[in-house]
Design a protein around this motif. Structure first.
Motif, PDB file in Angstrom:
ATOM      1  N   SER A 136      16.021   4.816   4.049  1.00  0.00           N
ATOM      2  CA  SER A 136      15.666   5.902   4.923  1.00  0.00           C
ATOM      3  C   SER A 136      14.132   6.306   5.132  1.00  0.00           C
ATOM      4  O   SER A 136      13.701   7.106   5.893  1.00  0.00           O
ATOM      5  N   ALA A 137      13.439   5.757   3.957  1.00  0.00           N
ATOM      6  CA  ALA A 137      11.938   6.166   4.003  1.00  0.00           C
ATOM      7  C   ALA A 137      11.090   5.114   4.655  1.00  0.00           C
ATOM      8  O   ALA A 137      11.295   3.927   4.482  1.00  0.00           O
ATOM      9  N   CYS A 138      10.045   5.837   5.338  1.00  0.00           N
ATOM     10  CA  CYS A 138       9.342   4.708   6.301  1.00  0.00           C
ATOM     11  C   CYS A 138       7.800   4.983   5.731  1.00  0.00           C
ATOM     12  O   CYS A 138       6.944   4.532   6.222  1.00  0.00           O
ATOM     13  N   ALA A 139       7.590   6.174   5.352  1.00  0.00           N
ATOM     14  CA  ALA A 139       6.073   6.692   5.095  1.00  0.00           C
ATOM     15  C   ALA A 139       5.638   5.740   4.193  1.00  0.00           C
ATOM     16  O   ALA A 139       6.134   5.401   3.089  1.00  0.00           O
ATOM     17  N   PRO A 140       4.450   5.248   4.249  1.00  0.00           N
ATOM     18  CA  PRO A 140       3.757   4.417   3.276  1.00  0.00           C
ATOM     19  C   PRO A 140       3.097   5.009   2.051  1.00  0.00           C
ATOM     20  O   PRO A 140       2.541   4.310   1.159  1.00  0.00           O
ATOM     21  N   LEU A 141       2.986   6.217   2.021  1.00  0.00           N
ATOM     22  CA  LEU A 141       2.334   7.017   1.008  1.00  0.00           C
ATOM     23  C   LEU A 141       3.410   7.797   0.365  1.00  0.00           C
ATOM     24  O   LEU A 141       4.052   8.701   1.099  1.00  0.00           O
ATOM     25  N   ILE A 142       4.037   7.527  -0.909  1.00  0.00           N
ATOM     26  CA  ILE A 142       5.117   8.022  -1.510  1.00  0.00           C
ATOM     27  C   ILE A 142       4.499   9.129  -2.577  1.00  0.00           C
ATOM     28  O   ILE A 142       3.606   8.871  -3.444  1.00  0.00           O
ATOM     29  N   VAL A 143       4.757  10.446  -2.611  1.00  0.00           N
ATOM     30  CA  VAL A 143       4.541  11.599  -3.555  1.00  0.00           C
ATOM     31  C   VAL A 143       5.796  11.802  -4.712  1.00  0.00           C
ATOM     32  O   VAL A 143       6.600  11.642  -4.158  1.00  0.00           O
ATOM     33  N   GLY A 144       5.239  11.511  -5.932  1.00  0.00           N
ATOM     34  CA  GLY A 144       6.087  11.976  -6.693  1.00  0.00           C
ATOM     35  C   GLY A 144       7.048  10.882  -7.289  1.00  0.00           C
ATOM     36  O   GLY A 144       8.059  11.117  -8.078  1.00  0.00           O
ATOM     37  N   GLY A 145       6.837   9.680  -7.008  1.00  0.00           N
ATOM     38  CA  GLY A 145       7.531   8.382  -7.043  1.00  0.00           C
ATOM     39  C   GLY A 145       8.851   8.483  -6.809  1.00  0.00           C
ATOM     40  O   GLY A 145       9.935   8.703  -7.285  1.00  0.00           O
ATOM     41  N   ALA A 146       8.927   7.956  -5.415  1.00  0.00           N
ATOM     42  CA  ALA A 146      10.399   8.186  -4.517  1.00  0.00           C
ATOM     43  C   ALA A 146      11.216   7.258  -5.262  1.00  0.00           C
ATOM     44  O   ALA A 146      12.623   7.418  -4.809  1.00  0.00           O
ATOM     45  N   HIS A 201       0.265   0.714   0.729  1.00  0.00           N
ATOM     46  CA  HIS A 201       1.651   1.468   0.230  1.00  0.00           C
ATOM     47  C   HIS A 201       1.390   1.872  -1.100  1.00  0.00           C
ATOM     48  O   HIS A 201       1.196   1.187  -2.200  1.00  0.00           O
ATOM     49  N   VAL A 202       1.098   3.266  -1.170  1.00  0.00           N
ATOM     50  CA  VAL A 202       0.871   3.903  -2.415  1.00  0.00           C
ATOM     51  C   VAL A 202       1.856   4.854  -2.945  1.00  0.00           C
ATOM     52  O   VAL A 202       1.949   5.727  -2.161  1.00  0.00           O
ATOM     53  N   LEU A 258      -0.404   5.286 -10.292  1.00  0.00           N
ATOM     54  CA  LEU A 258      -0.738   4.810  -9.117  1.00  0.00           C
ATOM     55  C   LEU A 258      -0.004   3.505  -9.092  1.00  0.00           C
ATOM     56  O   LEU A 258      -0.404   2.646  -9.699  1.00  0.00           O
ATOM     57  N   THR A 259       1.047   3.262  -8.341  1.00  0.00           N
ATOM     58  CA  THR A 259       1.647   2.020  -8.057  1.00  0.00           C
ATOM     59  C   THR A 259       2.022   1.595  -6.531  1.00  0.00           C
ATOM     60  O   THR A 259       1.522   2.653  -5.649  1.00  0.00           O
ATOM     61  N   GLY A 260       2.001   0.317  -6.145  1.00  0.00           N
ATOM     62  CA  GLY A 260       1.991   0.161  -4.852  1.00  0.00           C
ATOM     63  C   GLY A 260       1.076  -1.072  -4.474  1.00  0.00           C
ATOM     64  O   GLY A 260       0.593  -1.781  -5.608  1.00  0.00           O
ATOM     65  N   SER A 317       4.749  -4.268   0.074  1.00  0.00           N
ATOM     66  CA  SER A 317       6.121  -4.820  -0.361  1.00  0.00           C
ATOM     67  C   SER A 317       6.846  -4.725   1.060  1.00  0.00           C
ATOM     68  O   SER A 317       6.617  -3.400   1.695  1.00  0.00           O
ATOM     69  N   SER A 318       7.886  -5.235   0.915  1.00  0.00           N
ATOM     70  CA  SER A 318       8.998  -5.204   2.049  1.00  0.00           C
ATOM     71  C   SER A 318       9.937  -4.074   2.097  1.00  0.00           C
ATOM     72  O   SER A 318      10.071  -3.743   0.632  1.00  0.00           O
ATOM     73  N   LEU A 319      10.514  -3.708   2.876  1.00  0.00           N
ATOM     74  CA  LEU A 319      11.662  -2.701   2.824  1.00  0.00           C
ATOM     75  C   LEU A 319      12.648  -3.302   1.879  1.00  0.00           C
ATOM     76  O   LEU A 319      13.480  -2.317   1.077  1.00  0.00           O
ATOM     77  N   GLY A 320      13.123  -4.630   2.187  1.00  0.00           N
ATOM     78  CA  GLY A 320      14.225  -5.237   1.125  1.00  0.00           C
ATOM     79  C   GLY A 320      13.743  -4.986  -0.401  1.00  0.00           C
ATOM     80  O   GLY A 320      14.552  -4.966  -1.287  1.00  0.00           O
TER      81      GLY A 320
END
Length: 210
Positions: free
Chosen positions: A18-28, A67-68, A79-81, A115-118
């Motif tokens: 369900s997550a589409c944003a390329p920037l993820i805070v807090g390690g989703a 994707h960060v 920092l990962t991605g 990386s892909s959604l999969g």
């Protein structure tokens, strides 16, 4: 797979899809709902939340494609991605280092296509399986270890002893699908751990109290 692992994996996979944003805070990719025991001070927890939000804003201002993921634990930022170039990788790190209260930055960004959604869904399942393995281990306080997975690489964060760090890394490596384990721990002594545990124990009633 054990029922607990199945439940965690399903929940994590649903969140990732369900997550589409390329920037993820807090390690989703982290099972944050299991954070019952926290070895950070309450002030450090609040600072970590602020660091993640401010770092996300700083990275967003760079207009960097990719994707960060930004995860802060006790003012240590992971920092990962993926980002398009080495220049982007360094720009992101410098921007995060300038954020107030940041103590150190572990830059694990890869220079690669996003990386892909999969792939991210698989990473979420791996994270859940690792955390379920920690829960099953009687010699670890599973909620005190934060798990972030990126491209099947598992990153472990938290304030732990060397004994706990080694045990957690060994358990994570045993999980199916894990390609590599990276320790981003803040290592404390056994005496420091004992002091933390005493501080979180409920006060005992005075002798003779009714």
């Amino acid at each position: 797979m054990r029922p607990l692992a199945l439940a965690l994996a399903a929940a994590a996979a649903a969140a990732a899809l369900s997550a589409c944003a390329p920037l993820i805070v807090g390690g989703a990719m982290v099972g944050g709902s299991m954070m019952v025991i926290d070895r950070r001070t309450s002030g450090a927890q609040v600072e970590d939340q602020g660091i993640e939000l401010k770092a996300a804003a700083a990275v967003r201002d760079l207009a960097t494609l990719g994707h960060v993921n930004i995860t802060s634990y006790n003012r240590m930022v992971l920092l990962t991605g993926e980002v398009p170039s080495e220049d982007d990788r360094q720009r992101v790190e410098r921007a995060v280092q300038r954020v107030e209260n940041v103590r150190s930055v572990a830059n694990e960004l890869a220079v690669a296509g996003s990386s892909s959604l999969g792939s991210r869904s698989t990473d979420s399942i791996i994270t859940s399986k690792v955390k379920a393995t920690f829960v099953d281990a009687k010699d670890l306080q599973a909620p005190s270890i934060k798990v972030v997975t990126e491209r099947a690489i598992v990153y472990l964060m938290g304030r732990v002893t060397e004994r706990e760090a080694t045990r957690a890394a060994d358990l994570a490596r045993s999980v199916s699908g894990v390609h590599k384990v990276v320790r981003v721990f803040e290592v404390i002594s056994e005496s420091e751990l004992a002091n933390l545990q005493r501080a979180t124990q409920p006060a005992q009633p005075a002798s003779g109290a009714r």
